[in-house]
Write an enzyme that holds these catalytic residues in place. Structure first.
Site, PDB file in Angstrom:
ATOM      1  N   VAL A 209       0.855  -1.193   0.000  1.00  0.00           N
ATOM      2  CA  VAL A 209       0.000   0.000   0.000  1.00  0.00           C
ATOM      3  C   VAL A 209       0.888   1.239   0.000  1.00  0.00           C
ATOM      4  O   VAL A 209       1.749   1.368   0.868  1.00  0.00           O
ATOM      5  CB  VAL A 209      -0.859   0.065   1.297  1.00  0.00           C
ATOM      6  N   HIS A 210       0.724   2.117  -0.963  1.00  0.00           N
ATOM      7  CA  HIS A 210       1.468   3.378  -0.878  1.00  0.00           C
ATOM      8  C   HIS A 210       0.774   4.554  -1.542  1.00  0.00           C
ATOM      9  O   HIS A 210       1.237   5.676  -1.439  1.00  0.00           O
ATOM     10  CB  HIS A 210       2.870   3.222  -1.478  1.00  0.00           C
ATOM     11  N   ARG A 211      -0.356   4.309  -2.229  1.00  0.00           N
ATOM     12  CA  ARG A 211      -1.038   5.406  -2.915  1.00  0.00           C
ATOM     13  C   ARG A 211      -1.495   6.464  -1.925  1.00  0.00           C
ATOM     14  O   ARG A 211      -2.122   6.127  -0.900  1.00  0.00           O
ATOM     15  CB  ARG A 211      -2.295   4.888  -3.624  1.00  0.00           C
ATOM     16  N   ARG A 245       6.570   5.849   3.148  1.00  0.00           N
ATOM     17  CA  ARG A 245       5.449   6.787   3.318  1.00  0.00           C
ATOM     18  C   ARG A 245       4.368   6.148   4.183  1.00  0.00           C
ATOM     19  O   ARG A 245       3.837   6.755   5.110  1.00  0.00           O
ATOM     20  CB  ARG A 245       4.886   7.125   1.939  1.00  0.00           C
ATOM     21  N   ASP A 287      -2.241  -1.632  -3.996  1.00  0.00           N
ATOM     22  CA  ASP A 287      -2.750  -0.453  -4.701  1.00  0.00           C
ATOM     23  C   ASP A 287      -1.713   0.051  -5.702  1.00  0.00           C
ATOM     24  O   ASP A 287      -1.860   1.122  -6.275  1.00  0.00           O
ATOM     25  CB  ASP A 287      -3.183   0.656  -3.726  1.00  0.00           C
TER      26      ASP A 287
END
Ligand code: UD1
Length: 362
Positions: A209-211, A245, A287
């Protein structure tokens, strides 16, 4: 001829590697010599997000490292623009090559066009039709300012046609497919990820997940963390190589959250370990655009944690389910894949793999 590639973020290192190798081969075979310079903007700077890709993929050292680092979009892109312009003035390349959809892509495009240097955009024509994504804005600006648009799929060609850009567009196939085919065997020999994590092939799910849309919204991020813990507890162990992030935002927003013991949070992985994990994952939950597509090319089932995808072929072929971040929808997708896997019907059509070319995009 002097070509200058501009990269800065993890997926761009993967994309420049086959291109740099192709140029080296061309020069070795005695073709008209091509000089290839590389600018690294410094958007990704941690060793695990940058150096390891240059080493594993044998990318030539960047000729210029701009050290721009993290920051808000305007400030990050602005600093890149200023520094790239100076390098372009100093080196005067015949053509600039940009990759994908990051802030490094758009800064490279703008710096070059204003100096009247022709620009080639690798991975042109992708659209999610969601303008809240910074990447979507970067794609549109990069495509409309570039001179040569190198599209990975027929869908990307059609998107470019709809925007009146057909004249500049060429279907090349997908350069990340080149990277998958070239490195798959290497990964299976070299990677020690299974013993290192004490897991066995086909016995785990892979999560990323990083969006910004998912990480920056507390409710969405919270919903994902809850569902990951549930899946780990009730269905299968999950491996979650965590983007810096995402790690930072979990720490800030959910300081008391703990991962279930079967949800393994690990540092970001290099390309070969990631490819190996993908190639043997029972399920991929992500994502990321790149990972969805790589899962598809490797025949692995994917649940995409977004409402839309740029890689529509993966959904059309039945290899990818769009589930957003809603717990019920994610569970439904996971259970469908689990049932199909038990019945042995989890194979999906590879008819559309040809849309990604033949592994010779570079
Ligand atoms: C960028 C791209 C995205 C791509 C992704 C791949 C943009 C707008 N987004 O998002 O399209 O899919 O890269 O990973 O260009 N950070 C570190 N160490 C690093 C790099 C980043 O700690 O080496 C952290 C910093 O806290 C930084 C945050 O990650 O503020 C976000 O970095 P950013 O440059 O915005 O890129 P990504 O979120 O990775």
């Amino acid at each position: 001829m002097k070509l200058l590639s501009i990269v800065g973020a993890r997926p761009q290192f993967i994309k420049v590697a086959p291109f740099a190798r192709e140029i080296a081969d061309h020069n070795k075979k005695g073709g008209a010599p091509l000089e290839h310079l590389i600018i690294h903007t410094g958007q990704h700077y941690d060793a695990g997000m940058s150096d390891i890709f240059f080493e594993e993929l044998e990318i030539p050292r960047a000729d210029f490292n701009l050290g721009v680092g993290s920051g808000r979009h305007g400030s990050q892109t602005g600093q890149m623009l200023e520094k790239i312009e100076q390098v372009l003035l100093d080196t005067r390349p015949d053509m600039v090559v940009i990759y994908g959809d990051t802030n490094s892509t758009v800064a490279g495009a703008l710096a070059a066009v204003k100096l009247h240097i022709p620009v080639a955009h690798v991975e042109a024509g992708l659209r999610s039709f969601n303008r809240r994504m910074p990447e979507e804005i970067n794609r549109i600006v990069a495509d409309h300012t570039s001179d040569i648009l190198l599209a990975p799929t027929p869908t990307a060609m059609a998107n470019l046609a709809r925007e009146g850009l057909s004249q500049k567009a060429h279907w090349t196939g997908d350069i990340m497919y080149d990277a998958v085919l070239f490195n798959r065997k290497l990964a299976s020999h070299k990677s020690e990820i299974f013993p290192r994590l004490s897991i066995s092939p086909d016995g785990y799910g892979l999560v990323t997940v990083h969006r910004a849309d998912n990480t920056d919204n507390e409710q969405r991020l919270g919903s994902l963390l809850t569902v990951f813990n549930e899946i780990a507890e009730r269905r299968m162990p999950l491996v979650f190589p965590i983007h810096p992030r995402t790690a930072k935002l979990i720490g800030e927003r959910f300081p008391t959250w703990t991962a279930h013991p079967r949800l393994r949070l690990i540092e970001p992985l290099g390309y070969l370990d990631m490819l190996c994990l993908l190639d043997h994952a029972r399920l991929v939950l992500t994502d990321s655009g790149g990972l969805q597509k790589e899962a598809f090319l490797l025949g692995r089932p994917c649940v995409t944690l977004r409402e839309e995808t740029e890689w529509v072929e993966t959904v059309e072929a039945g290899g990818n389910v769009l589930a957003g971040v809603d717990s019920a929808r994610i569970w439904q997708a996971v259970m469908e894949w689990e049932e199909r896997s038990q019945k042995g019907t989890n194979e999906f059509s590879d008819r559309l793999i040809a849309s990604f070319g033949d592994g010779r995009a570079a």
